[in-house]
Design a protein around this motif. Structure first.
Motif: not given
Length: 189
Positions: A4-14
């Protein structure tokens, strides 16, 4: 692409980790100085090529950029020619400025980008506050990520020392320059 072009890192979309190429048509490297120490004078460089490699850990991300200094545009042809002259950028001798990141700290959707900026063969560190603004897929199927950054530098640190002393005291052009960067990056396959 398999991820996917985005991911979740520590609860934040990046944005997803990997290489992203800055879209020069949707990038602005701007600056603001003061004239007579009062009036804001804005300019930008229209010739910018840059690559962003987003790390698995946001702190491992890297940015490199090459700026065509002759592309300076302040809205006044006479001023632009003076900026290109040997008094200031000396584009005949030093046609490019280069930025290479050295460290990134990240917290949520904001971070700090530190890097080496080389102008006129002088390299000095620059610190930029960075905001991740979001992700979009364009009508042609390209994944885009959008960032904004800003910081301040003393232009004299790079040998950009031309100035005039005013009769009333003070100087014609401010030493402190505000930097403002806005850019979209396209995910590379």
């Amino acid at each position: 692409m398999t991820t996917a072009p985005i991911r979740t890192v520590d609860g934040v979309e990046l944005p997803a980790a990997g290489p992203w190429k800055i879209d020069p048509g949707h990038a602005e490297v701007g600056f603001v100085g003061r004239h007579f120490m009062l009036t804001k004078v804005r300019g930008r460089f229209t010739g910018v090529e840059a690559t962003l490699v987003i790390g698995e850990r946001p702190e491992d991300s890297k940015v490199t950029a090459v700026i065509d200094v002759a592309s300076v545009d302040s809205g006044d042809a006479t001023r632009d020619e003076h900026l290109r002259s040997a008094d200031l950028f000396d584009v005949e001798k030093y046609p490019k400025a280069v930025f290479a990141s050295t460290s990134v700290t990240w917290d949520g959707r904001r971070g700090t980008l530190v890097g080496d900026l080389t102008i006129k063969d002088v390299t000095r560190p620059v610190t930029l506050a960075v905001d991740y603004l979001g992700y979009a897929r364009d009508p042609w199927g390209n994944d885009r990520t959008v960032f904004s950054a800003h910081g301040k530098v003393n232009r004299e640190d790079w040998g950009l020392t031309w100035n005039m002393v005013l009769e009333s005291g003070g100087i014609l052009v401010s030493k402190e320059i505000e930097l403002s960067l806005e850019f979209e990056a396209i995910r590379e396959s």
